[in-house]
Design a protein around this motif. Structure first.
Motif, PDB file in Angstrom:
ATOM      1  N   ASP A 253       0.828  -1.204   0.000  1.00 18.05           N
ATOM      2  CA  ASP A 253       0.000   0.000   0.000  1.00 18.05           C
ATOM      3  C   ASP A 253       0.868   1.262   0.000  1.00 18.05           C
ATOM      4  OD1 ASP A 253      -2.253  -1.566   0.027  1.00 18.05           O
ATOM      5  OD2 ASP A 253      -2.552  -1.447   2.201  1.00 18.05           O
ATOM      6  N   SER A 254       1.969   1.228   0.755  1.00 15.75           N
ATOM      7  CA  SER A 254       2.872   2.378   0.780  1.00 15.75           C
ATOM      8  C   SER A 254       3.529   2.593  -0.573  1.00 15.75           C
ATOM      9  CB  SER A 254       3.942   2.188   1.861  1.00 15.75           C
ATOM     10  OG  SER A 254       3.366   2.237   3.144  1.00 15.75           O
ATOM     11  N   MET A 255       3.864   1.488  -1.246  1.00 11.42           N
ATOM     12  CA  MET A 255       4.460   1.612  -2.573  1.00 11.42           C
ATOM     13  C   MET A 255       3.493   2.299  -3.534  1.00 11.42           C
ATOM     14  SD  MET A 255       7.594   0.264  -2.874  1.00 11.42           S
ATOM     15  CE  MET A 255       7.702  -0.364  -4.555  1.00 11.42           C
ATOM     16  N   ARG A 256       2.209   1.968  -3.439  1.00 10.83           N
ATOM     17  CA  ARG A 256       1.232   2.513  -4.377  1.00 10.83           C
ATOM     18  C   ARG A 256       1.015   4.011  -4.186  1.00 10.83           C
ATOM     19  NH1 ARG A 256      -1.202  -2.592  -3.600  1.00 10.83           N
ATOM     20  NH2 ARG A 256      -2.515  -1.807  -1.900  1.00 10.83           N
ATOM     21  N   VAL A 257       1.330   4.527  -3.003  1.00 15.28           N
ATOM     22  CA  VAL A 257       1.154   5.978  -2.791  1.00 15.28           C
ATOM     23  C   VAL A 257       2.468   6.724  -2.925  1.00 15.28           C
ATOM     24  CG1 VAL A 257      -0.861   5.663  -1.322  1.00 15.28           C
ATOM     25  CG2 VAL A 257       1.413   5.690  -0.280  1.00 15.28           C
ATOM     26  N   GLY A 258       3.491   6.065  -3.499  1.00 22.98           N
ATOM     27  CA  GLY A 258       4.710   6.775  -3.855  1.00 22.98           C
ATOM     28  C   GLY A 258       5.861   6.635  -2.908  1.00 22.98           C
ATOM     29  N   LEU A 259       5.772   5.812  -1.849  1.00 23.38           N
ATOM     30  CA  LEU A 259       6.878   5.615  -0.922  1.00 23.38           C
ATOM     31  C   LEU A 259       7.548   4.288  -1.227  1.00 23.38           C
ATOM     32  CD1 LEU A 259       8.473   6.530   1.591  1.00 23.38           C
ATOM     33  CD2 LEU A 259       6.787   5.286   2.987  1.00 23.38           C
ATOM     34  N   ASP A 260       8.803   4.341  -1.649  1.00 25.63           N
ATOM     35  CA  ASP A 260       9.562   3.133  -1.967  1.00 25.63           C
ATOM     36  C   ASP A 260       9.791   2.352  -0.673  1.00 25.63           C
ATOM     37  OD1 ASP A 260      11.126   1.162  -2.968  1.00 25.63           O
ATOM     38  OD2 ASP A 260      12.810   2.447  -3.534  1.00 25.63           O
ATOM     39  N   THR A 261       9.031   1.262  -0.498  1.00 26.02           N
ATOM     40  CA  THR A 261       9.043   0.528   0.769  1.00 26.02           C
ATOM     41  C   THR A 261       9.465  -0.907   0.527  1.00 26.02           C
ATOM     42  OG1 THR A 261       7.168   1.883   1.480  1.00 26.02           O
ATOM     43  CG2 THR A 261       7.710  -0.024   2.843  1.00 26.02           C
TER      44      THR A 261
END
Length: 374
Positions: A253-261
């Motif tokens: 979910d974090s990846m989808r909002v632009g945070l490389d996780t």
């Protein structure tokens, strides 16, 4: 409440009444047989009738004084009347205040001893010892039962206070339980619905078809969480899934909002108590939400480490950092770290936050692991 002293006092009073009646009847019969039938009959009947009026009168001391005067008068007619002094000892101690009653018992003892010696016409040691022993027994027995009655009253008062304290404790526990439940629900709402709505706002502000689809997906997940929160309060991510899989969904979910996780699992995974997995999952969700909203980070790394007897969750980012002793104050902040500490505290875990302004942040959650792999 223990009623033994009250029962004992009832028995004592009944015995006192019976003793008085028996002694008066015996004295009246012997007086009648000794040549004074009218004195015996009228004196005995009058003394018993006046004695029976005692419970009905409020002027107890006047009643006792007349009773004693009648006894002294009848004692002139025979030594048998002198024996009535023994129940009179108890009456004096019960009716009169303690010091006055004891003095009255002493006076009656002297009168009884004098009566015995007057009828016998000589100084008789036994006539003196008998009333003295009777008076002593009456004083001791009355003192003992007064003490027992006082102890019973003290125990009754203590029991009353204890019951009151128990009632207050139950009320306090009920209020504490209600407060704890409200705090738990507040954490659940903050860590699920609030964070989901925050992500939706973030995505809608970014715009674009992809972001809109992600916002819709996040809204649906938040709706599912709210329904689950109302029913069982079990996170959707953990519904039949291992903790590592649930964390993979959160980092996705974090990846989808632009945070490389990135998610790293170290060690051999094993099942933990549900409450422990929920706590770790919520910590990860809260930490990543803080990173997205406040850290201005581009990368975050989530590490789940399984060790014998302990599991550790680390979240690090390359954001702007902050002073851990003075967390940033702003919209949506202030409850995250305290919520994490509260959750971990419920399962015996601890939270450590390391951050320096301009150098990123690192958060470490450590929980005991009572369930070990077989």
């Amino acid at each position: 409440m223990d009623t033994t002293p009250n029962s004992a006092m009832t028995v004592l009073r009944k015995a006192q009444h019976g003793l008085f009646a028996v002694l008066v009847i015996v004295a009246a019969v012997r007086t009648a047989q000794g040549g004074s039938p009218w004195v015996g009959a009228l004196g005995g009947a009058g003394l018993l009738a006046w004695y029976a009026l005692g419970p009905l009168t409020k002027a107890r001391m006047w009643w006792l004084g007349i009773l004693v005067a009648g006894w002294i008068t009848l004692s002139v007619y025979g030594a048998d009347w002198v024996w009535v002094a023994f129940p009179l000892f108890f009456l004096c101690l019960r009716v009169l205040p303690t010091p006055v009653g004891q003095v009255a018992v002493g006076v009656l003892t002297l009168i009884a001893a004098a009566g015995f010696m007057w009828h016998r016409g000589a100084l008789d040691v036994a006539a003196l010892v008998g009333p003295v022993i009777g008076a002593a027994v009456a004083i001791v027995m009355t003192a003992v039962y007064d003490t027992m009655r006082a102890d019973a009253a003290a125990r009754a008062e203590l029991l009353k206070e204890l019951l009151s304290a128990q009632k207050k404790l139950r009320e306090s526990e009920r209020q504490a339980g209600a407060i704890g439940e409200r705090e738990r629900l507040a954490r659940e709402i903050h860590d699920t619905i609030t964070q989901g709505l925050t992500s939706i706002v973030f995505l809608l502000q970014a715009g674009g078809r992809t972001h809109l689809d992600t916002a819709l997906s996040t809204a649906q997940a938040s709706l599912d969480e709210s329904r689950r929160l109302i029913t069982a309060l079990t996170p959707a991510e953990l519904n039949g899934r291992p903790l590592a899989d649930a964390l993979k969904r959160v980092t996705g979910d974090s990846m989808r909002v632009g945070l490389d996780t990135a998610l790293v699992v170290d060690g051999t995974p094993y099942r933990l108590p549900t409450s422990t997995e929920v706590a770790l999952l919520r910590v990860a969700q809260g930490a990543l939400a803080n990173v997205r909203l406040h850290a201005r980070a581009t990368k975050a790394r989530v590490t789940l480490t399984y060790q014998p007897g302990v599991v550790r969750l680390d979240i690090a980012d390359n954001g702007q950092g902050f002073d851990p002793h003075e967390p940033p104050v702003g919209k949506g902040s202030g409850i995250g770290l305290s919520s994490m500490r509260g959750r971990l505290g419920e399962v015996g875990g601890i939270l450590i936050v390391e951050s320096t302004p301009g150098e990123g942040s690192a958060l470490s959650a450590t929980v005991p692991a009572p369930e070990m792999p077989s």
